[in-house]
Design an enzyme around this catalytic site. Structure first.
Site, PDB file in Angstrom:
ATOM      1  N   SER A   1      31.640   5.407  -1.614  1.00 34.21           N
ATOM      2  CA  SER A   1      31.475   4.849  -0.288  1.00 34.21           C
ATOM      3  C   SER A   1      32.553   5.304   0.704  1.00 34.21           C
ATOM      4  CB  SER A   1      31.493   3.332  -0.365  1.00 34.21           C
ATOM      5  OG  SER A   1      32.737   2.871  -0.865  1.00 34.21           O
TER       6      SER A   1
ATOM      7  N   LYS B   1      39.933   4.289   5.341  1.00 29.36           N
ATOM      8  CA  LYS B   1      38.611   3.657   5.285  1.00 29.36           C
ATOM      9  C   LYS B   1      38.654   2.343   6.066  1.00 29.36           C
ATOM     10  CE  LYS B   1      35.304   2.621   1.546  1.00 29.36           C
ATOM     11  NZ  LYS B   1      35.134   2.627   0.063  1.00 29.36           N
TER      12      LYS B   1
ATOM     13  N   SER C   1      33.785   5.152  -5.757  1.00 30.86           N
ATOM     14  CA  SER C   1      33.829   5.377  -4.305  1.00 30.86           C
ATOM     15  C   SER C   1      35.042   6.150  -3.801  1.00 30.86           C
ATOM     16  CB  SER C   1      33.735   4.050  -3.561  1.00 30.86           C
ATOM     17  OG  SER C   1      32.431   3.534  -3.663  1.00 30.86           O
TER      18      SER C   1
END
Lengths: 68, 476
Positions: free
Chosen positions: B160, B85, B184
């Site tokens: 996310s 990420k 997330s």
């Protein structure tokens, strides 16, 4: 929150945080906060807690799984 | 665990790839080239990748191959291709955090978790799409484009950590770091059909990681199997002087806990708020998973905790919004127009919350955790819920910038995951079925503080008798 509190709240945010309302969705979000306020009020009315301070990290340590 | 090496190296899980490398059955270069080829072939439709460090990855792989040829003992993750990420800082590299505001931000430090993965021999191939500043549960991104679900492209990936979930599901790489402040890691894991682990709060260092909420941020992996998660966590967990909030608890050998034995583990199903009102395919898959665990000897019971969960949900909302607003204060004062509409709107509300309410929410955290463990878990080892109690929504159905009427559907996505961040408990999501539209369904298991070994043990036992985690999407 109540509609007549939205504009004063926006002004308080501007004074305290220096942040102006960025868009219509943000203004609507303030109005929708009534639901969260009601939830917090309901929790206060329904649950009794020991006086603070209390430590979350201490709770994590105290509640560890017993050794297997 | 000597799985035969597939002709398609992207079919290998993280541990299978690392073990194949260690045995000399696959070179790191071959593993990385297979990943790069799959990304080249399919990321145009999935949009999981923000930056692909092709040459650096091949150089790192060659270095691993040379070390092995020289007789050095490979690290536990050696040769396994990964991407992360785009909020894990690597000194000298851009970390966009999925935002316009940080599109050119060059990180001054390297995150501790990246240093630990490097030391374990993992191959870092670059960075992944994510919700802007990790601030939404669906994965929408106005700046880098939405990431698409590999199982069915018009559907959301969950967020996310959208690129992490989609990329692992698409077999672009074997593992990815996500972050979890309200679900997330677990949401993209369940929605993309992979395994995602949020460890106990404080278990993993957050040094060098973009903050979202000081109190509830967690670092963890999205991978294909519980065994992958066990090995990954052992590498990244443990105290870090650069993150004084990280726990000093010893880090056990989580893989050693994967006995395949679920016998006697006590699992309590949370019904009110978690299971009631679930979409039919989700409820069916979840109940089937409970039957499978019971058949393996787990003891499954039911519980309700509406009062405790109401408090947890209310205080969670206060903490995450106040802390997010504080962290973003400078940008909200000067660059509010550079955020997606829904994000600046959400941050703005945080400035309206009184300080005493925020402190109240923080100070109730310990007492509520004690009550949850005593009254809800009782003598149980684990809590079970669906990770997402609705079927996977489409990107359009949850686009609140296009239509604010989608708000309730948008917020419902994280309803079952958020409470475990406030409570700080270790929680995993594993695939447990598919709905009638071919989209994955996830089982969420939470344990007592620092009981990651037990959580992983039950998840692994479940994966030994099911094959949901082995299925792969057919990519266009």
């Amino acid at each position: 929150m109540e509609p007549d509190l939205v504009v004063p709240t926006m002004e308080a945010i501007r004074r305290w945080a220096g942040v102006s309302v960025p868009n219509a969705a943000a203004r609507q979000g303030l109005a929708d906060m009534a639901g969260l306020i009601a939830e917090v009020e309901a929790v206060r009315a329904g649950m009794v807690f020991e006086d603070e301070p209390s430590s979350f990290e201490a709770a994590l340590a105290d509640l560890k799984e017993p050794a297997r | 665990m000597n799985a035969p090496v597939s002709a398609d190296l992207t079919a290998l899980s993280m541990t299978e790839a690392a073990d194949a490398f260690a045995r000399g059955e696959a070179s790191a270069e071959a593993l990385v080239r297979a990943s790069l080829a799959r990304i080249d072939a399919h990321d145009r439709t999935v949009n999981a990748v923000i930056r692909l460090d092709r040459e650096a990855a091949l150089e790192a792989a060659a270095s691993q191959d040379r070390a092995r040829a020289a007789g050095e003992t490979p690290g536990p993750l050696a040769g396994a291709p990964m991407m992360h990420k785009d909020m894990y800082y690597r000194a000298g590299k851009v970390s966009t955090c999925g935002s316009k505001i940080r599109r050119d931000f060059v990180a001054p430090v390297t995150a501790t978790v990246l240093q630990r993965l490097d030391a374990a021999g993992a191959i870092d191939m670059g960075t992944l799409n994510m919700a802007e500043f990790a601030q939404n549960p669906t994965g929408h991104n106005a700046h880098f484009g939405d990431c698409h679900n590999p199982w069915n492209l018009p559907y959301c990936t969950g967020g996310s950590s959208s690129g992490s979930g989609a990329g692992v599901a698409a077999r672009f790489f074997t593992a990815a770091l996500g972050s979890d402040t309200g679900g997330s890691i677990r949401l993209p894991a369940t929605i993309c059909g992979v395994t995602g682990l949020k460890a106990t709060q404080t278990r993993v260092s957050r040094a060098g990681v973009m903050p979202l909420s000081f109190s509830a941020d967690n670092v963890g992996p999205l991978v294909r199997t519980a065994r992958d998660a066990a090995r990954f966590l052992r590498v990244v967990a443990g105290h870090d002087p650069k993150d004084p909030t990280s726990a000093r608890e010893p880090v056990p050998d989580y893989e050693a806990a994967l006995t395949g034995d679920a016998k006697g583990l006590r699992v309590v199903v949370l019904e009110t708020g978690f299971l009631d009102g679930a979409d039919a395919p989700v409820a069916t898959a979840f109940e089937d998973s409970m039957k499978a665990l019971a058949a393996q000897g787990a003891i499954v019971t039911r519980a309700n905790a509406p009062e405790i969960m109401r408090a947890v949900n209310a205080y969670t909302a206060v903490i995450s919004r106040v802390e997010g607003a504080t962290i973003h204060g400078n940008w909200m004062r000067g660059r509010a127009g550079d955020y997606a509409i829904h994000l600046s709107a959400r941050l703005y509300g945080g400035y309206a919350m009184p300080g005493h309410t925020y402190v109240e929410a923080l100070s109730r955290r310990g007492p509520l955790l004690r009550r949850f463990v005593a009254e809800v878990m009782g003598g149980a080892d684990l809590v079970a819920t669906p990770t997402l109690k609705t079927r996977v929504p489409t990107l359009a159905e949850t686009d609140i910038d296009a239509d604010p009427a989608n708000w309730d559907r948008f917020m419902a996505v994280s309803a079952n995951t958020r409470p475990f961040n406030y409570l700080g408990l270790p929680t995993i999501s594993v695939p447990c079925g598919f709905d009638d539209r071919g989209l994955p369904i996830g089982l969420q298991l939470a344990g007592r503080p620092f009981a990651e070994g037990t959580v992983l043990r039950l998840a692994d036992a479940y994966q030994r008798v099911t094959d949901w985690h082995r299925r792969a999407p057919a990519l266009p």
